[in-house]
Design a protein around this motif. Structure first.
Motif, PDB file in Angstrom:
ATOM      1  N   ALA A  53       0.868  -1.757  -0.128  1.00  0.00           N
ATOM      2  CA  ALA A  53       0.373  -0.371   0.126  1.00  0.00           C
ATOM      3  C   ALA A  53       1.182   1.522   0.214  1.00  0.00           C
ATOM      4  CB  ALA A  53      -1.114   0.279   0.949  1.00  0.00           C
ATOM      5  N   THR A  54       0.377   2.057  -0.162  1.00  0.00           N
ATOM      6  CA  THR A  54       0.846   3.633  -0.211  1.00  0.00           C
ATOM      7  C   THR A  54       0.938   4.029   1.288  1.00  0.00           C
ATOM      8  OG1 THR A  54      -0.851   4.314  -1.870  1.00  0.00           O
ATOM      9  CG2 THR A  54       0.709   5.723  -0.583  1.00  0.00           C
ATOM     10  N   LYS A  55       2.076   4.801   1.278  1.00  0.00           N
ATOM     11  CA  LYS A  55       2.943   5.089   2.297  1.00  0.00           C
ATOM     12  C   LYS A  55       3.146   6.634   1.821  1.00  0.00           C
ATOM     13  CE  LYS A  55       3.584   2.180   4.698  1.00  0.00           C
ATOM     14  NZ  LYS A  55       2.744   1.045   4.718  1.00  0.00           N
ATOM     15  N   PHE A  56       3.511   7.601   2.745  1.00  0.00           N
ATOM     16  CA  PHE A  56       3.864   9.491   2.926  1.00  0.00           C
ATOM     17  C   PHE A  56       5.225   9.271   3.911  1.00  0.00           C
ATOM     18  CE2 PHE A  56       4.112  13.394   2.890  1.00  0.00           C
ATOM     19  CZ  PHE A  56       3.882  13.975   1.934  1.00  0.00           C
ATOM     20  N   ARG A  57       6.025  10.052   3.553  1.00  0.00           N
ATOM     21  CA  ARG A  57       7.406  10.462   4.168  1.00  0.00           C
ATOM     22  C   ARG A  57       7.519  11.936   4.190  1.00  0.00           C
ATOM     23  NH1 ARG A  57      10.566   5.292   6.000  1.00  0.00           N
ATOM     24  NH2 ARG A  57       9.069   4.032   6.272  1.00  0.00           N
ATOM     25  N   ASN A  58       7.652  12.580   4.608  1.00  0.00           N
ATOM     26  CA  ASN A  58       7.740  14.161   3.664  1.00  0.00           C
ATOM     27  C   ASN A  58       9.104  14.622   3.913  1.00  0.00           C
ATOM     28  OD1 ASN A  58       6.464  17.164   3.789  1.00  0.00           O
ATOM     29  ND2 ASN A  58       5.489  17.139   4.680  1.00  0.00           N
ATOM     30  N   GLU A  59      10.039  13.560   2.911  1.00  0.00           N
ATOM     31  CA  GLU A  59      11.554  13.478   2.959  1.00  0.00           C
ATOM     32  C   GLU A  59      12.138  14.575   2.813  1.00  0.00           C
ATOM     33  OE1 GLU A  59      13.702  10.772   3.287  1.00  0.00           O
ATOM     34  OE2 GLU A  59      12.404   8.556   2.997  1.00  0.00           O
ATOM     35  N   ILE A  60      13.127  14.925   3.528  1.00  0.00           N
ATOM     36  CA  ILE A  60      13.596  16.564   2.983  1.00  0.00           C
ATOM     37  C   ILE A  60      14.276  16.493   2.146  1.00  0.00           C
ATOM     38  CG2 ILE A  60      15.265  17.916   4.611  1.00  0.00           C
ATOM     39  CD1 ILE A  60      15.946  15.981   6.420  1.00  0.00           C
ATOM     40  N   ARG A  61      15.079  15.823   1.235  1.00  0.00           N
ATOM     41  CA  ARG A  61      15.206  16.481  -0.290  1.00  0.00           C
ATOM     42  C   ARG A  61      14.803  14.675  -0.899  1.00  0.00           C
ATOM     43  NH1 ARG A  61      20.962  16.816  -2.534  1.00  0.00           N
ATOM     44  NH2 ARG A  61      21.634  14.752  -1.097  1.00  0.00           N
ATOM     45  N   PRO A  62      13.398  14.500  -1.819  1.00  0.00           N
ATOM     46  CA  PRO A  62      13.160  13.281  -2.295  1.00  0.00           C
ATOM     47  C   PRO A  62      14.026  13.732  -3.597  1.00  0.00           C
ATOM     48  CG  PRO A  62      11.063  15.846  -2.280  1.00  0.00           C
ATOM     49  CD  PRO A  62      12.413  16.226  -1.018  1.00  0.00           C
ATOM     50  N   ARG A  63      14.778  12.600  -4.110  1.00  0.00           N
ATOM     51  CA  ARG A  63      15.333  12.670  -5.134  1.00  0.00           C
ATOM     52  C   ARG A  63      15.294  11.836  -5.790  1.00  0.00           C
ATOM     53  NH1 ARG A  63      21.887  12.514  -3.989  1.00  0.00           N
ATOM     54  NH2 ARG A  63      21.585  11.314  -2.492  1.00  0.00           N
ATOM     55  N   TYR A  64      15.847  11.620  -6.587  1.00  0.00           N
ATOM     56  CA  TYR A  64      16.623  10.383  -7.651  1.00  0.00           C
ATOM     57  C   TYR A  64      15.126   9.636  -7.986  1.00  0.00           C
ATOM     58  CZ  TYR A  64      21.838  10.023  -6.435  1.00  0.00           C
ATOM     59  OH  TYR A  64      23.071  10.409  -6.404  1.00  0.00           O
ATOM     60  N   GLY A  65      14.057  10.146  -8.549  1.00  0.00           N
ATOM     61  CA  GLY A  65      12.506   9.448  -8.818  1.00  0.00           C
ATOM     62  C   GLY A  65      12.619   8.959  -7.895  1.00  0.00           C
ATOM     63  N   LEU A  66      12.098   7.619  -7.696  1.00  0.00           N
ATOM     64  CA  LEU A  66      10.998   7.122  -7.393  1.00  0.00           C
ATOM     65  C   LEU A  66      12.168   7.218  -6.068  1.00  0.00           C
ATOM     66  CD1 LEU A  66       9.131   4.549  -9.205  1.00  0.00           C
ATOM     67  CD2 LEU A  66       8.659   6.936  -8.369  1.00  0.00           C
ATOM     68  N   MET A  67      13.682   6.102  -6.251  1.00  0.00           N
ATOM     69  CA  MET A  67      14.271   5.958  -5.015  1.00  0.00           C
ATOM     70  C   MET A  67      14.072   6.599  -4.080  1.00  0.00           C
ATOM     71  SD  MET A  67      16.429   3.523  -5.686  1.00  0.00           S
ATOM     72  CE  MET A  67      17.359   3.543  -7.082  1.00  0.00           C
ATOM     73  N   ARG A  68      13.835   8.153  -3.747  1.00  0.00           N
ATOM     74  CA  ARG A  68      13.361   8.200  -2.813  1.00  0.00           C
ATOM     75  C   ARG A  68      12.575   9.808  -2.779  1.00  0.00           C
ATOM     76  NH1 ARG A  68      15.597   8.249   2.114  1.00  0.00           N
ATOM     77  NH2 ARG A  68      16.608   7.586   1.374  1.00  0.00           N
ATOM     78  N   ALA A  69      11.126   8.523  -2.708  1.00  0.00           N
ATOM     79  CA  ALA A  69       9.763   9.856  -3.044  1.00  0.00           C
ATOM     80  C   ALA A  69       9.461  10.460  -2.303  1.00  0.00           C
ATOM     81  CB  ALA A  69       8.712   8.859  -3.875  1.00  0.00           C
ATOM     82  N   ARG A  70       8.433  11.206  -1.776  1.00  0.00           N
ATOM     83  CA  ARG A  70       7.126  11.208  -0.545  1.00  0.00           C
ATOM     84  C   ARG A  70       6.561  10.560  -0.308  1.00  0.00           C
ATOM     85  NH1 ARG A  70       6.434  17.323   0.378  1.00  0.00           N
ATOM     86  NH2 ARG A  70       5.828  17.740  -1.812  1.00  0.00           N
ATOM     87  N   GLU A  71       5.085   9.799  -1.922  1.00  0.00           N
ATOM     88  CA  GLU A  71       4.453   9.363  -1.574  1.00  0.00           C
ATOM     89  C   GLU A  71       5.072   7.520  -1.936  1.00  0.00           C
ATOM     90  OE1 GLU A  71       0.881  10.253  -2.587  1.00  0.00           O
ATOM     91  OE2 GLU A  71       0.330   8.197  -4.195  1.00  0.00           O
ATOM     92  N   PHE A  72       5.111   6.407  -1.785  1.00  0.00           N
ATOM     93  CA  PHE A  72       5.852   5.753  -2.510  1.00  0.00           C
ATOM     94  C   PHE A  72       4.908   4.168  -1.828  1.00  0.00           C
ATOM     95  CE2 PHE A  72       8.615   4.111   1.512  1.00  0.00           C
ATOM     96  CZ  PHE A  72       8.083   4.832   2.204  1.00  0.00           C
ATOM     97  N   ILE A  73       5.229   3.387  -2.462  1.00  0.00           N
ATOM     98  CA  ILE A  73       4.498   1.918  -2.053  1.00  0.00           C
ATOM     99  C   ILE A  73       5.378   1.389  -1.819  1.00  0.00           C
ATOM    100  CG2 ILE A  73       3.442  -0.369  -2.975  1.00  0.00           C
ATOM    101  CD1 ILE A  73       2.307   1.132  -6.093  1.00  0.00           C
ATOM    102  N   MET A  74       5.007   0.130  -0.613  1.00  0.00           N
ATOM    103  CA  MET A  74       4.979  -0.434   0.017  1.00  0.00           C
ATOM    104  C   MET A  74       4.980  -1.804   0.312  1.00  0.00           C
ATOM    105  SD  MET A  74       7.160  -0.254   4.126  1.00  0.00           S
ATOM    106  CE  MET A  74       7.650   1.661   4.162  1.00  0.00           C
ATOM    107  N   MET A  75       5.603  -2.930   0.809  1.00  0.00           N
ATOM    108  CA  MET A  75       4.809  -4.054   1.338  1.00  0.00           C
ATOM    109  C   MET A  75       5.226  -3.837   2.655  1.00  0.00           C
ATOM    110  SD  MET A  75       5.082  -6.840   2.557  1.00  0.00           S
ATOM    111  CE  MET A  75       7.187  -6.859   2.658  1.00  0.00           C
ATOM    112  N   ASP A  76       4.843  -4.416   3.710  1.00  0.00           N
ATOM    113  CA  ASP A  76       5.179  -3.901   4.912  1.00  0.00           C
ATOM    114  C   ASP A  76       4.166  -4.900   5.467  1.00  0.00           C
ATOM    115  OD1 ASP A  76       2.767  -2.028   4.425  1.00  0.00           O
ATOM    116  OD2 ASP A  76       2.676  -1.325   6.458  1.00  0.00           O
ATOM    117  N   ALA A  77       4.926  -5.034   6.616  1.00  0.00           N
ATOM    118  CA  ALA A  77       4.897  -6.420   7.248  1.00  0.00           C
ATOM    119  C   ALA A  77       4.650  -6.782   8.905  1.00  0.00           C
ATOM    120  CB  ALA A  77       4.541  -8.403   6.791  1.00  0.00           C
ATOM    121  N   TYR A  78       3.704  -7.028   9.837  1.00  0.00           N
ATOM    122  CA  TYR A  78       4.313  -7.391  10.874  1.00  0.00           C
ATOM    123  C   TYR A  78       3.950  -8.694  11.508  1.00  0.00           C
ATOM    124  CZ  TYR A  78       3.483  -2.857   9.570  1.00  0.00           C
ATOM    125  OH  TYR A  78       4.048  -1.323   8.270  1.00  0.00           O
TER     126      TYR A  78
END
Ligand code: ATP
Ligand code: MG
Length: 615
Positions: free
Chosen positions: A144-169
């Motif tokens: 699903a979608t995650k949002f992080r206010n990255e200080i320096r979004p860069r390199y396209g999808l590498m360091r995005a602010r909104e991105f898709i993550m598989m997260d498991a717990y």
């Protein structure tokens, strides 16, 4: 099958101005993504096909590792975070809103936040839903979608602010169970990365603000990576630099005997290690103590290192503060009695020792034994400072940054360094979140215990881009077969010619029948344009139909990663293309099986080793 003229792959000749690295340029030029704003991207139809395949392979492997898929909201009522254990540390990277619809949070306490990850959401859910040991272990995940206010979004999808993550717990009844869940996920990650065709290595990592006891990052080796991986070819040791250690300090190093009384000497204007190294003082950096002051959760503390070493700031995380930062000169002077440059931690020289939360020393200062440090009096230093006798140390630890060439902690051979992209991360969390939230279960004896947790993340977009970073050439992307948006591209040179078009449909049909996703380039473009675009978008198998070849009774078949072009008689075209597709699919299935078997074997070997260590 799709026709290019009816599909949408907007290729570009030029790279966007903000794209610095090859994979970012190719993402845009090949029509995989388009930028909406800083760190915000649209996955274009072509790119979405790769994303979907990556997600599906991820899903299959996480399922195999025991995961159960669910879907949680992306918008979180802020109280879940405020009541959680890391609000102070995490709030800055979160998008916060006053009320639904408002873009900004004016006050200190927002009403909603966008989820940067979901520990704070899943733990209360499991607390409510699971109360008995009979329902454990469980491992819930989402893609699903995650949002992080990255200080320096860069390199396209590498360091995005909104991105898709598989997260498991994962939730287990005890520590051994949590380790099993962790190892199952590590095996699932290994299988996933192998299956999608990317080379990755699992390295020991810092647990950071996440907390917990141990963690691994999955790194794709690449020059443009943000992380340094310290590794040893001999022993297989690999760790993120934030966490890496070396064997420069012997485990059983004894305290050095004092060589004389502590003596103060004047050092007017000297405020750096280098100045004290120079004439007339001549104190080698390796014989100096470096004294730093930090503030952890509002409490100042001192860190001592050798003058020749650098602090690895992330290692201060092991001290248990949830937030820390360097102290300002204004904070330091009233505490220690001097300005930075003349600081030390010799007993009796600290102006206000009661104001410190502790003095933490890197173990390597034991190599100094007797050295020189600041006198906590501006313009003065002390010599003959003996570590055991003179320094008021609360605790020794590992705080220094490892340098390549230092001995590996396992083999003693020189450590090496290379850059890597972190594509996945697994944490053994322990009970940090379950204690905070009161997530308990009842055992067979009716005793209550906190659940033992793990958490796991894979960046889906970052992984796709890491694949491109690892697999491209000067002409474009080279998609690995299992995640290619299309696997076969039928390049129709003269779409107007009925015989060529019919042939293209026939061959495309055969490829599809054999199990490939097929794109027919039926655009009214010159062959040169079509070939350039074909290389750029990187479809693994290209079939060229039409023009001179067809007049001579042949079609062409070319793999994107190879130079050679095979000419195939028209009569054999369908059979040969189908065979090529089948071979590629079989290879992918075999690689998948091998990956799963290898991951399983590794897990068994690891379990056996752990058992042997315990004995
Ligand atoms: P980084 O150190 O690169 O900032 P992180 O350690 O904060 O990442 P985790 O919290 O471990 O990231 O998240 C799990 C995974 O999510 C990462 O391994 C990465 O693949 C992905 N990820 C994290 N931040 C981003 C981002 N800003 N853009 C794209 N993917 C990301
Ligand atoms: Mg991480």
């Amino acid at each position: 099958m799709k026709y290019w003229s009816q599909f949408f792959i907007p290729t570009l000749k030029e790279s966007p101005a903000d794209a610095e690295i090859a994979s970012h340029k190719l993402l845009v030029r090949a029509g995989v993504v388009r930028k909406l704003g800083g760190g915000l991207y649209t996955y274009m139809p072509f790119g979405l096909r790769a994303i979907r395949k990556i997600m599906q392979i991820c899903r299959e492997e996480i399922d195999r590792g025991g995961g159960i898929e669910l879907w949680m909201p992306h918008v979180h009522p802020a109280e879940f975070w405020i009541q959680g254990p890391r609000w102070d540390a995490a709030r800055e990277i979160m998008f916060r809103a006053d009320h639904a619809g408002a873009g900004k949070c004016a006050g200190a306490v927002p009403e909603f936040v966008l989820g940067p990850t979901h520990e704070e959401i899943i733990t209360p859910l499991v607390k409510t839903e699971i109360t008995s040991y009979r329902d454990l272990p469980k491992n819930f995940y989402q893609i699903a979608t995650k949002f992080r206010n990255e200080i320096r979004p860069r390199y396209g999808l590498m360091r995005a602010r909104e991105f898709i993550m598989m997260d498991a717990y994962s939730f287990d009844a005890d520590d051994a169970g949590a380790t099993r869940s962790y190892m199952a996920m590590k095996a699932a990650y290994e299988a996933f990365f192998r299956r999608i065709g990317v080379q990755s290595i699992a390295v020991e990592a810092d647990t950071g603000v996440m907390g917990g006891s141990f963690s691994h990052e999955f790194m794709v080796p690449a020059e443009i990576g943000d992380d340094d991986v310290i590794y040893c070819e001999e022993s297989g040791y690999a760790a993120n630099r934030e966490r890496a250690t070396s064997a420069i300090v012997p485990g059983d190093i004894a305290d050095a005997a004092p060589i004389g009384d502590v003596a103060e000497f004047a050092t007017p204007g000297v405020t750096t290690i280098a100045q004290l190294e120079a004439a007339p003082y001549g104190v080698a950096a390796g014989e100096q103590f470096k004294t730093l002051v930090y503030v952890g959760d509002g409490k100042p503390f001192v860190v001592i290192l050798r003058g020749c070493d650098e602090l690895e700031e992330a290692k201060l995380g092991s001290l248990g503060f949830s937030l820390f930062r360097p102290a300002t000169p204004e904070e330091i002077e009233p505490l220690l009695g001097a300005k930075p440059g003349s600081l030390g931690a010799v007993r009796g020289t600290i102006k206000n020792p009661g104001g410190l939360a502790g003095v933490f020393a890197d173990r390597a200062i034991k190599l100094i034994g007797n050295g020189t440090t600041g006198a906590n009096r501006d313009g003065f230093h002390l010599r003959n400072v003996n570590v055991a006798r003179d320094l008021a140390i609360t605790k020794f630890g590992d705080f220094r940054r490892v340098r390549p060439g230092e001995p590996c902690p396992l083999s003693g051979k020189p450590l090496k360094v290379r850059r890597g992209i972190e594509v996945g991360h697994i944490f053994k969390l322990g009970t940090k979140y379950s204690e905070n939230c009161g997530a308990v279960y009842t055992d067979a004896q009716k005793q209550q215990h906190f659940m033992v947790m793990g958490s796991y993340g894979i960046g889906i977009g970052r992984t796709m881009q890491a694949v491109i970073e690892q697999s491209h050439d000067a002409d474009g992307i080279i998609w690995p077969w299992p995640i290619a948006p299309f696997q076969v591209l039928v390049c129709l040179l003269d779409p107007q010619a009925a015989d060529a078009a019919a042939m293209a449909r026939e061959v495309a049909g055969a490829a599809e029948q054999a199990g490939a996703d097929v794109l027919i380039d039926d655009r009214a473009e010159r062959p040169g344009v079509k070939f350039k675009d074909a290389d750029l978008i990187g479809v693994p198998l290209r079939i060229t139909i039409g023009g001179k070849g067809l007049r001579e009774g042949v079609i062409e078949m070319k793999w994107r990663h190879e130079k050679d072009v095979a000419k195939i008689p028209v009569g054999e075209a369908c059979g040969r293309v189908a065979a090529a597709v089948k071979a590629a699919n079989d290879a992918a299935v075999k690689a998948a099986n091998d990956a799963v078997v290898k991951a399983a074997n590794d897990a068994v070997a690891k379990a056996a080793n752990d058992a042997a260590v315990k004995v």
